[in-house]
Design a protein around this motif. Structure first.
Motif, mmCIF file in Angstrom:
data_model
loop_
_atom_site.group_PDB
_atom_site.id
_atom_site.type_symbol
_atom_site.label_atom_id
_atom_site.label_comp_id
_atom_site.label_asym_id
_atom_site.label_seq_id
_atom_site.Cartn_x
_atom_site.Cartn_y
_atom_site.Cartn_z
ATOM 1 N N HIS A 78 0.859 -1.319 -0.034
ATOM 2 C CA HIS A 78 -0.044 0.178 0.172
ATOM 3 C C HIS A 78 0.916 1.153 -0.053
ATOM 4 C CE1 HIS A 78 -3.682 -2.412 1.830
ATOM 5 N NE2 HIS A 78 -3.553 -2.696 0.658
ATOM 6 N N LEU A 108 -5.164 0.114 4.703
ATOM 7 C CA LEU A 108 -6.037 1.288 3.633
ATOM 8 C C LEU A 108 -6.534 2.450 4.402
ATOM 9 C CD1 LEU A 108 -7.763 -1.519 1.605
ATOM 10 C CD2 LEU A 108 -5.936 -0.188 0.755
ATOM 11 N N VAL A 118 -10.925 4.762 -0.326
ATOM 12 C CA VAL A 118 -11.162 3.380 -0.343
ATOM 13 C C VAL A 118 -12.644 2.942 -0.483
ATOM 14 C CG1 VAL A 118 -10.576 1.248 0.840
ATOM 15 C CG2 VAL A 118 -9.109 3.244 1.045
#
Lengths: 381, 381
Positions: A78, A108, A118
């Motif tokens: 990420h 996230l 997201v």
């Protein structure tokens, strides 16, 4: 003790234990000094990477980073997407699934704190991601689809080939966390951009995990500070833990057939016996493609918390989620399973070491316990 | 083999080895399940934290995060400062010293990539930070001073009390990496805001490190994903490695007197003998407060690379830097030592296990090697 919670953690296997132990004494030297003590470390690593590449279906040109956990590996993927896509190209949308573990969700969430967006693709009644609805979430600013290959609690395998085809078509990177699938089923890494996993679900030690990036995909260190692992992870390379992981990966490769045949047979035996002996008991997700070692069984008229607790007291260790994972009832609700069913369900996960004798003993303990609890709770339902 | 490079890595000590090995087999269970297998893990940790707190001089209210390396710990401190000070308050200036290892430099470099500014305080001729010049670098936007307590290669201890007083006066957070100092000298954590260290310099395994944050100071996880370690580090808590680190910390505590007396005596013996037996040989930084186990000796008319290589061939393992650290010659140049001296210098670092017999044998090998090299290089100087 009958341990049926191999989704939460697995016992370190003999070869991983032996290799890790020996290496802890042998390979303490610094990594990059010109003297022999140091140079010998490289020889120790020699063929060990290949085993892990083979298990994941990776090619020699792909990158591998040994990490201290699956969580770290997920964070690194990420972080890479944030630095390379969100910051540089303005692609700051991410897509995940409606049921993920804490490392995926929190990592996230951190991207959201840094200005990203997201969205979560919903599951259908079979516990699988609705690929049509996933496709509708993709925008020109979507950087990455990031989700689990198999959900640890339900055991349901996601339609990764379909999602991979979609990601490719839409030019979106695809990251799959294979923590629960690696060593259980074949991993189609050739269709993915990133694959992560945690060693503690693969009968390696807790301080182990890994990240594969397909050749040509961006990859940034999460931990910076030195030339170890080609600059992709700072800090001394923990050779003993790496060798321990490689030993566990080797065992997992050898055990793949066992997993899909014998362990699946024992899982089916567990389910068949419970359904036959307990009125109303039924298996969830049995029509979906599933991990061979996982089972979720609903026991109507028994609350899962009571059953779980009672079984713990009798040394049968199953799971109702928690720790990194969501609570099982919430997980099931996300798949559209009615609350009154979801709250009676228990998760069982076997390992290569689970025996038929254990399964049969577990069945009789579960049957007896459910009967007792139903007597206690008969007025409640 | 005579190992005199304990700055690069240390041999895992017996208790750390035994504890780690036993725990690898015992403590594989998941961390937060209600069954006994899981609950037993907490009991195993019980008093182990206290040992590490005591070694660092931390109080019960301070936070400790077990990390996979010193590099990870340093990254976490900087990441915290970025999230909490740079992003929220616009305090995006950082100060370090002119000679730091790769984790410190690269982690700060990453902050620069994210929009921060980093300045380096110069060293004076004694290898110490010039506190007056450091003070001049502080601005109202300075978030943190981040530097090493002792430089691993020179062994010189920085004037931490002075710097701590300055940081307090200027309302700037102070992070000290004590990787080379912890277990060698007393660590004044009560004056600091953050302290980090790497276990592989403390006779623990490579996958170990730690981060202390004083009570009330901000602390964010670098790796997110779960409730492990109070949410300060995601991923399964690696209990075997933690117990191994605690065992090593216990040994280091017990060995503090040995370090400042016997190891210092052996270091002085090494220096005394070399200076006496090799014309022109002299000890650098001998007038500065130093770690008791480190020595840098210049051997005029011998190039350090040749000497280092020749000694490696004779199984005497010293160091000229590299790996995480800068090259020794660059390190010495930063302290204002002339190039023609700096390039003849070699670093030696002892451990609790170094014996007088080893020192005496090393001396005679070094003396002989320097004599031989001087014969070869007599026309070059």
């Amino acid at each position: 003790m009958i341990y049926l919670d191999n989704t939460s953690a697995t016992r370190v296997c003999g070869p991983a234990l032996e290799r890790g132990r020996a290496a802890l004494e042998e390979y303490w030297a610094p990594g990059f000094q010109p003297y022999k003590l140091s140079q010998d470390l490289l020889a120790a690593l020699d063929t060990r990477y290949q085993i892990i590449y083979d298990l994941a279906g990776a090619e020699p040109g792909d990158s591998f980073v040994f990490t201290s956990s699956g969580a770290e590996a997920i964070n690194q993927v990420h972080w890479t997407a944030f630095l390379e896509l969100a910051r540089k190209e303005g692609k700051c949308h991410f897509i995940t699934s409606a049921v993920e573990d804490a490392p995926m969700l929190q990592s996230l969430k951190r991207l959201e704190d840094l200005g990203c967006y997201v969205k979560a693709a919903p599951l259908d009644k079979t516990g699988r991601i609705d690929v049509q609805k996933l496709a509708e979430l993709i925008s020109p600013r979507t950087a990455m689809i990031s989700l689990s290959f198999a959900h640890g609690l339900s055991g349901v395998l996601q339609p990764i080939e379909e999602i991979a085809a979609l990601a490719k078509e839409k030019n979106v990177l695809l990251h799959v966390d294979a923590t629960y699938a690696l060593g259980k089923v074949y991993c189609p890494f050739q269709d993915l951009d990133y694959l992560t996993f945690s060693g503690d679900r693969l009968h390696a030690g807790k301080g182990t995990g890994g990240l594969f990036a397909k050749a040509g995909r961006p990859l940034q260190p999460l931990i910076v500070g030195g030339i170890e692992q080609a600059g992709l992870r700072g800090g001394a390379f923990d050779i003993p833990s790496f060798l321990s992981l490689a030993a566990a990966a080797s065992q997992a490769s050898l055990g793949l057939d066992l997993m899909s045949l014998e362990v699946a047979r024992l899982r089916d035996r567990l389910e068949g016996e419970l359904v036959q002996k307990i009125p109303g008991a039924h298996v969830l997700f049995s029509d979906s493609p599933r991990l061979p070692n996982v089972s979720v069984v609903a026991f109507p008229r028994v609350h899962q918390e009571s059953l779980h607790y009672a079984l713990c007291r009798k040394q049968v260790f199953a799971s109702i989620g928690g720790q990194y994972a969501p609570h099982l009832a919430r997980h099931l609700a996300a798949a559209g399973i009615e609350e009154r069913v979801g709250e009676t369900a228990l998760h069982f996960s076997l390992s290569r070491n689970t025996t038929q004798e254990e399964i049969d003993r577990a069945v009789s303990i579960i049957v007896e316990t459910v009967e007792n609890l139903r007597l206690l709770s008969k007025d409640l339902f």
